[in-house]
Design a protein around this motif. Structure first.
Motif, short mmCIF file in Angstrom:
data_model
loop_
_atom_site.label_atom_id
_atom_site.label_comp_id
_atom_site.label_asym_id
_atom_site.label_seq_id
_atom_site.Cartn_x
_atom_site.Cartn_y
_atom_site.Cartn_z
N ALA A 229 -4.17 36.62 -10.41
CA ALA A 229 -4.48 35.59 -9.45
C ALA A 229 -5.66 34.82 -10.26
CB ALA A 229 -4.95 36.24 -8.26
N PHE A 230 -5.55 33.40 -10.27
CA PHE A 230 -6.43 32.78 -11.02
C PHE A 230 -7.99 32.91 -10.27
CE2 PHE A 230 -4.76 29.46 -8.04
CZ PHE A 230 -6.09 28.94 -7.41
N LEU A 231 -7.95 33.14 -8.99
CA LEU A 231 -9.21 33.37 -8.19
C LEU A 231 -9.08 34.55 -7.18
CD1 LEU A 231 -12.04 32.60 -7.24
CD2 LEU A 231 -10.89 30.82 -5.80
N SER A 232 -9.93 35.39 -7.26
CA SER A 232 -10.16 36.35 -6.13
C SER A 232 -11.73 36.57 -5.73
CB SER A 232 -9.49 37.72 -6.38
OG SER A 232 -10.08 38.21 -7.72
N TYR A 233 -11.80 36.86 -4.56
CA TYR A 233 -13.07 37.07 -3.95
C TYR A 233 -13.39 38.03 -3.05
CZ TYR A 233 -11.28 33.89 -0.34
OH TYR A 233 -10.47 33.49 0.68
N HIS A 234 -14.54 38.36 -2.72
CA HIS A 234 -14.92 39.34 -1.75
C HIS A 234 -16.15 39.00 -1.24
CE1 HIS A 234 -11.46 41.75 -3.73
NE2 HIS A 234 -12.06 41.34 -4.84
N GLY A 235 -16.51 39.19 0.13
CA GLY A 235 -17.87 39.11 0.56
C GLY A 235 -18.06 38.15 1.23
N GLY A 236 -17.13 36.67 1.43
CA GLY A 236 -17.67 35.69 2.35
C GLY A 236 -16.49 34.62 2.07
N TYR A 237 -16.79 33.54 2.71
CA TYR A 237 -15.70 32.66 2.84
C TYR A 237 -15.81 31.77 1.54
CZ TYR A 237 -13.97 27.67 3.76
OH TYR A 237 -13.41 26.46 3.61
N VAL A 238 -14.60 31.49 1.05
CA VAL A 238 -14.24 30.30 -0.31
C VAL A 238 -13.32 29.48 0.18
CG1 VAL A 238 -13.95 30.42 -2.65
CG2 VAL A 238 -14.88 32.34 -1.79
N GLY A 239 -13.70 28.18 0.04
CA GLY A 239 -12.89 27.11 0.14
C GLY A 239 -12.24 26.40 -1.29
N LEU A 240 -11.12 26.21 -1.41
CA LEU A 240 -10.75 25.77 -2.62
C LEU A 240 -10.60 24.15 -2.37
CD1 LEU A 240 -9.83 25.88 -5.68
CD2 LEU A 240 -7.56 26.26 -4.71
N LYS A 241 -11.31 23.36 -2.73
CA LYS A 241 -11.47 21.93 -2.21
C LYS A 241 -10.68 21.03 -3.29
CE LYS A 241 -14.23 22.68 1.11
NZ LYS A 241 -13.26 22.56 2.57
N ARG A 242 -10.74 21.58 -4.54
CA ARG A 242 -9.78 20.92 -5.82
C ARG A 242 -9.53 21.84 -6.59
NH1 ARG A 242 -11.92 18.25 -10.45
NH2 ARG A 242 -10.58 16.65 -11.12
N LEU A 243 -8.14 21.57 -7.35
CA LEU A 243 -7.60 22.18 -8.31
C LEU A 243 -6.89 21.35 -9.23
CD1 LEU A 243 -6.90 24.95 -10.07
CD2 LEU A 243 -5.11 24.99 -8.15
N LYS A 244 -7.26 21.36 -10.32
CA LYS A 244 -6.51 20.33 -11.33
C LYS A 244 -6.28 21.12 -12.66
CE LYS A 244 -6.46 15.86 -13.93
NZ LYS A 244 -7.10 14.56 -13.86
N VAL A 245 -5.01 21.08 -12.81
CA VAL A 245 -4.67 21.94 -14.42
C VAL A 245 -3.96 20.97 -14.94
CG1 VAL A 245 -3.25 23.96 -15.25
CG2 VAL A 245 -4.38 24.01 -12.92
N ASP A 246 -4.02 21.13 -16.37
CA ASP A 246 -3.30 20.24 -17.39
C ASP A 246 -3.32 21.19 -18.76
OD1 ASP A 246 -2.01 18.03 -18.06
OD2 ASP A 246 -3.58 16.61 -18.36
N ALA A 247 -2.19 20.72 -19.56
CA ALA A 247 -1.75 21.42 -20.55
C ALA A 247 -0.91 20.48 -21.31
CB ALA A 247 -1.16 22.82 -20.32
N TRP A 248 -1.22 20.46 -22.61
CA TRP A 248 -0.22 19.42 -23.49
C TRP A 248 -0.17 19.86 -25.10
CZ3 TRP A 248 -4.87 17.87 -21.39
CH2 TRP A 248 -5.77 17.58 -22.29
N VAL A 249 0.89 19.68 -25.58
CA VAL A 249 0.93 19.68 -27.10
C VAL A 249 0.48 18.51 -27.86
CG1 VAL A 249 2.76 20.23 -28.88
CG2 VAL A 249 3.04 21.32 -26.69
N VAL A 250 -0.31 18.86 -28.80
CA VAL A 250 -0.73 17.78 -29.55
C VAL A 250 0.40 17.34 -30.46
CG1 VAL A 250 -2.56 16.85 -31.01
CG2 VAL A 250 -3.14 18.62 -29.27
N PRO A 251 0.94 16.08 -30.51
CA PRO A 251 1.71 15.54 -31.27
C PRO A 251 1.51 15.43 -32.66
CG PRO A 251 1.00 13.86 -29.81
CD PRO A 251 0.22 14.87 -29.34
N GLU A 252 2.25 15.91 -33.56
CA GLU A 252 2.07 15.48 -34.82
C GLU A 252 2.09 14.06 -35.12
OE1 GLU A 252 4.66 17.79 -37.33
OE2 GLU A 252 4.22 19.47 -36.19
N GLU A 253 1.10 13.32 -35.79
CA GLU A 253 1.06 11.91 -35.91
C GLU A 253 2.14 11.24 -36.55
OE1 GLU A 253 -3.67 11.51 -35.65
OE2 GLU A 253 -2.72 10.46 -37.31
N ALA A 254 2.59 11.63 -37.67
CA ALA A 254 3.64 11.34 -38.67
C ALA A 254 4.83 11.45 -37.95
CB ALA A 254 3.64 12.23 -39.67
#
Length: 280
Positions: A229-254
């Motif tokens: 799990a990307f997040l687990s928690y114990h002991g109280g309330y947790v609200g996930l208000k925003r989640l943004k994930v990105d990933a990219w391959v850096v292109p070879e310029e040539a």
């Protein structure tokens, strides 16, 4: 191949909470540069890093009430180093687990994949899950298992991975769950795939076929989603208000200057899903 991966999480804490994150590239990933911050207003948290037996990096801290912002960015270059899989680890990935009940799907797997071994088995299971399951964001639940997904025929990446793992384990092939960053994935999010252990090597199976396996960046590895799990928690309330994930391959310029197409390694359409591929 160079890849850039990022994750942004905004959390609302209702009390003092024990927070555990798995959003960083795994220990064996060849990271060139990396930044991970946890802030709350002017306060900066310093987490404790814990590395498990598979190289997954967990970051733990106690957050106080209010808004906590988490930011991660890393640049990855080249191939991931591989470590030997112990006999005990292989045995662990043969056993049923919470979301991958290989004992419950044993009869179905034995009927459907009778006589198949090795690469033929990996391909048959991958093809079956890819063609029998419909990708349906928002309709599956976090408690759904491989058995649930086989019955409903729908799910998201974690569900596809669970079915693949359960079927392979039922056929006596060790299989594990891997959370990863996936360049080219649409919709972009944390991604989940399965890995099958064959002839001393782990090979990636992506039943969704929504990402190119060569570009994946490992985050966490375990028996199933409960270990990753990307997040687990114990002991109280947790609200996930925003989640943004990105990933990219850096292109070879040539090769790619001026082109608007994805680099080959990030294009899911260019992955030959019959070929055995290791996580790069």
């Amino acid at each position: 191949m160079q890849r850039v991966v990022t994750a942004q999480l905004d959390l609302d804490l209702g009390a003092s909470v024990d927070l555990i994150f798995q959003i960083s590239a795994a220990q064996q990933v060849p990271v060139v540069s990396e930044s991970l911050t946890f802030t709350q207003g002017d306060r900066v948290y310093t987490p404790t890093e814990i590395v498990d037996q598979s190289g997954s990096r967990l970051h733990r801290l106690t957050g106080e009430p209010g808004r906590v912002e988490v930011r991660y960015e890393a640049t990855v270059e080249g191939q991931m180093s591989t470590s030997r899989t112990s006999d005990l680890e292989a045995i662990t990935y043969l056993r049923p687990s919470r979301y991958c009940q290989s004992d419950e799907v044993f009869s179905q797997a034995r009927r459907q994949f009778k006589g198949l071994h090795g690469q033929d088995l990996i391909h048959a299971v991958s093809e079956f899950v890819a063609t029998s399951t419909t990708y349906t964001p928002g309709l599956s639940h976090g408690t759904d298992s491989a058995v649930t997904t086989l019955m409903t025929g729908q799910g998201v990446c974690r569900d596809y991975a669970h079915v693949v793992i359960a079927l392979l384990r039922a056929m006596d092939m060790p299989a594990r769950y891997t959370a990863c960053f996936a360049p080219g994935l649409r919709p972009m999010d944390f991604h989940a795939v399965a890995e099958a252990y064959f002839d001393g090597t782990w090979y990636v199976i992506d039943g969704t076929r929504l990402a190119n396996r060569r570009s994946l960046v490992r985050i966490a590895t375990g028996r199933d989603a409960s270990d990753c799990a990307f997040l687990s928690y114990h002991g109280g309330y947790v609200g996930l208000k925003r989640l943004k994930v990105d990933a990219w391959v850096v292109p070879e310029e040539a090769a790619f200057e001026g082109l608007e197409t994805l680099p080959e390694a990030a294009d899911p359409a260019l992955d030959d899903f019959v070929e055995l591929v290791q996580l790069a």
